[in-house]
Design a protein around this motif. Structure first.
Motif, PDB file in Angstrom:
ATOM      1  N   THR A 146     -67.721 -58.780  -6.712  1.00 13.00           N
ATOM      2  CA  THR A 146     -67.512 -58.482  -8.131  1.00 13.00           C
ATOM      3  C   THR A 146     -68.825 -58.072  -8.797  1.00 13.00           C
ATOM      4  O   THR A 146     -69.885 -58.605  -8.470  1.00 13.00           O
ATOM      5  N   ARG A 201     -61.086 -66.159  -6.823  1.00 16.23           N
ATOM      6  CA  ARG A 201     -60.283 -65.623  -5.725  1.00 16.23           C
ATOM      7  C   ARG A 201     -60.803 -64.267  -5.229  1.00 16.23           C
ATOM      8  O   ARG A 201     -60.284 -63.710  -4.271  1.00 16.23           O
ATOM      9  N   ALA A 244     -57.472 -68.741 -16.442  1.00 13.08           N
ATOM     10  CA  ALA A 244     -56.817 -67.713 -15.623  1.00 13.08           C
ATOM     11  C   ALA A 244     -57.822 -66.678 -15.139  1.00 13.08           C
ATOM     12  O   ALA A 244     -57.777 -66.241 -13.975  1.00 13.08           O
ATOM     13  N   VAL A 245     -58.759 -66.273 -16.024  1.00  8.41           N
ATOM     14  CA  VAL A 245     -59.782 -65.298 -15.626  1.00  8.41           C
ATOM     15  C   VAL A 245     -60.697 -65.900 -14.557  1.00  8.41           C
ATOM     16  O   VAL A 245     -61.014 -65.245 -13.548  1.00  8.41           O
ATOM     17  N   ALA A 248     -59.365 -53.658 -11.594  1.00  6.69           N
ATOM     18  CA  ALA A 248     -59.228 -55.092 -11.884  1.00  6.69           C
ATOM     19  C   ALA A 248     -60.460 -55.564 -12.643  1.00  6.69           C
ATOM     20  O   ALA A 248     -61.516 -55.801 -12.061  1.00  6.69           O
ATOM     21  N   ALA A 273     -61.868 -58.036 -16.172  1.00  3.18           N
ATOM     22  CA  ALA A 273     -61.529 -59.093 -17.123  1.00  3.18           C
ATOM     23  C   ALA A 273     -62.793 -59.539 -17.833  1.00  3.18           C
ATOM     24  O   ALA A 273     -63.906 -59.205 -17.422  1.00  3.18           O
ATOM     25  N   THR A 306     -60.032 -68.235 -12.443  1.00  5.17           N
ATOM     26  CA  THR A 306     -59.286 -68.333 -11.179  1.00  5.17           C
ATOM     27  C   THR A 306     -59.273 -66.997 -10.455  1.00  5.17           C
ATOM     28  O   THR A 306     -59.516 -66.929  -9.236  1.00  5.17           O
ATOM     29  N   SER A 307     -59.003 -65.906 -11.191  1.00  2.25           N
ATOM     30  CA  SER A 307     -59.024 -64.573 -10.579  1.00  2.25           C
ATOM     31  C   SER A 307     -60.403 -64.244 -10.018  1.00  2.25           C
ATOM     32  O   SER A 307     -60.524 -63.663  -8.927  1.00  2.25           O
ATOM     33  N   THR A 350     -58.610 -51.481 -17.058  1.00  2.00           N
ATOM     34  CA  THR A 350     -57.307 -51.903 -16.537  1.00  2.00           C
ATOM     35  C   THR A 350     -56.278 -50.780 -16.666  1.00  2.00           C
ATOM     36  O   THR A 350     -55.401 -50.636 -15.806  1.00  2.00           O
ATOM     37  N   GLU A 395     -60.647 -61.454  -6.941  1.00  2.00           N
ATOM     38  CA  GLU A 395     -59.683 -60.412  -7.312  1.00  2.00           C
ATOM     39  C   GLU A 395     -60.245 -59.384  -8.283  1.00  2.00           C
ATOM     40  O   GLU A 395     -59.608 -58.351  -8.523  1.00  2.00           O
ATOM     41  N   LEU A 396     -61.418 -59.641  -8.861  1.00  2.00           N
ATOM     42  CA  LEU A 396     -61.938 -58.775  -9.921  1.00  2.00           C
ATOM     43  C   LEU A 396     -62.998 -57.806  -9.404  1.00  2.00           C
ATOM     44  O   LEU A 396     -63.891 -58.192  -8.652  1.00  2.00           O
TER      45      LEU A 396
END
Length: 347
Positions: free
Chosen positions: A69, A115, A108-109, A93, A95, A111-112, A88, A117-118
């Motif tokens: 990231t 993971r 939630a951000v 991806a 945030a 967590t992403s 987005t 994911e960003l």
């Protein structure tokens, strides 16, 4: 440690496929290539020249290659939200974590982010320097660091956001290519940025700051009444009377009280005007900026608090009722006129 991320061809693919551009603008390619080669960069480009692509393109390339990231430090929540929304919408991806979110949204951000994911995560300088955030960084592969509005590191800037002086701490946690970006920096400020962020032999990108569509003029007026008459005349010439139509104006004043009296006078003269200063509540400031952005008001009278991240294409008139604090500040504020390339008057 080899930080080289990709070949330049990957960057051009991303530029075309994700951002819809066939060619880089002046300066962008040098910055992109520096980061992809594993180096640092300092980018000094005028607002509207596409500074954000200098890190967004490498961020997407890095994400595609599994390098992690890109963390972007940005001082303005509205700017973060605009960038995240635009990214987005293009399928990237991205945030942000900011103080306008509730705990569930922030969780939630995070967590992403954890993971992996960003492609990009936007944070404020205040959050970036928290020990808790630095612990998060240590748990996730990080590809790049981007420091936006980097002139806040300098002598005048860090009075505004002192945490900028601590951003070098991030490099002690993640040793990755770093890019610092600004539209306003003298050679002294550029040197301060390089030193404060501990950048290593950075590629320096300087753009062309000439703005041929801006007409600069000085009027020597002795009284407030004469100044107000001149503001009204300039707005009248630009066709800004009434609520409908194209174009808008920004009038800068040196005091909060003056913004209020000038906005009231313009309203009385038939202009849709409002005022903006740091003494207003966050809600009142947001409403004033939103009304101006949506064209419900066409003249905004403001102190220098209406500053970073301001980007409206059709500002036809930009007035300084009093002289600004420095030539650097004047260039930045006057440069908010004529972003669409059409003529604008800076008075």
């Amino acid at each position: 440690m080899d930080h080289a991320l990709a070949e330049p061809l990957d960057a051009r693919d991303v530029l075309r496929e994700v951002f819809g551009h066939t060619e880089f603008r002046a300066g962008q390619e040098a910055a992109v290539h520096a980061l992809l080669a594993g180096g640092d960069a300092v980018v000094l480009l005028p607002t509207g020249a596409g500074k954000s692509l200098c890190y967004q393109v490498p961020a997407v390339v890095a994400r595609r290659r599994g390098h992690g990231t890109t963390v972007v430090v940005s001082p303005l929540i509205a700017l973060m939200q605009d960038q995240v929304g635009a990214l987005t919408a293009r399928g990237v991806a991205a945030a942000a974590i900011n103080s306008h979110q509730d705990e569930d949204e922030q969780r939630a951000v995070i967590t992403s982010f954890l993971r992996g994911e960003l492609a990009l995560l936007y944070v404020s300088p205040e959050r970036a320097t928290l020990d808790s955030f630095k612990r998060l960084l240590a748990r996730v592969p990080i590809a790049l660091l981007a420091i936006d509005e980097a002139h806040c590191i300098s002598q005048w800037g860090h009075d505004f956001r002192p945490e900028y002086l601590r951003l070098h701490e991030l490099r002690e946690v993640v040793d990755v290519p770093t890019i610092a970006l600004t539209a306003t920096a003298t050679p002294r400020v550029m040197a301060e940025i390089v030193g404060a962020l501990a950048l290593r032999a950075p590629t320096i990108v300087r753009g062309d700051f000439s703005r041929p569509n801006l007409r600069f003029s000085v009027q020597h007026l002795r009284s407030d009444a004469a100044r107000l008459d001149a503001v009204i005349e300039a707005c009248e010439r630009a066709g800004l009377r009434g609520r409908g139509g194209q174009g808008r104006a920004i009038v800068y004043c040196s005091t909060r009280k003056k913004t209020e009296t000038v906005a009231a006078a313009l309203t009385s003269a038939g202009f849709a005007a409002s005022h903006y200063h740091a003494g207003r509540t966050a809600l009142a400031r947001a409403r004033a900026q939103s009304a101006f952005g949506l064209g419900r008001t066409r003249v905004l009278v403001a102190t220098s608090a209406f500053g970073m991240g301001v980007d409206y294409a059709d500002v036809r008139v930009l007035v300084h009722l009093q002289a600004p604090g420095s030539l650097e500040a004047y260039y930045q504020e006057a440069g908010r006129g004529g972003r669409d390339g059409r003529p604008a008057n800076c008075i």
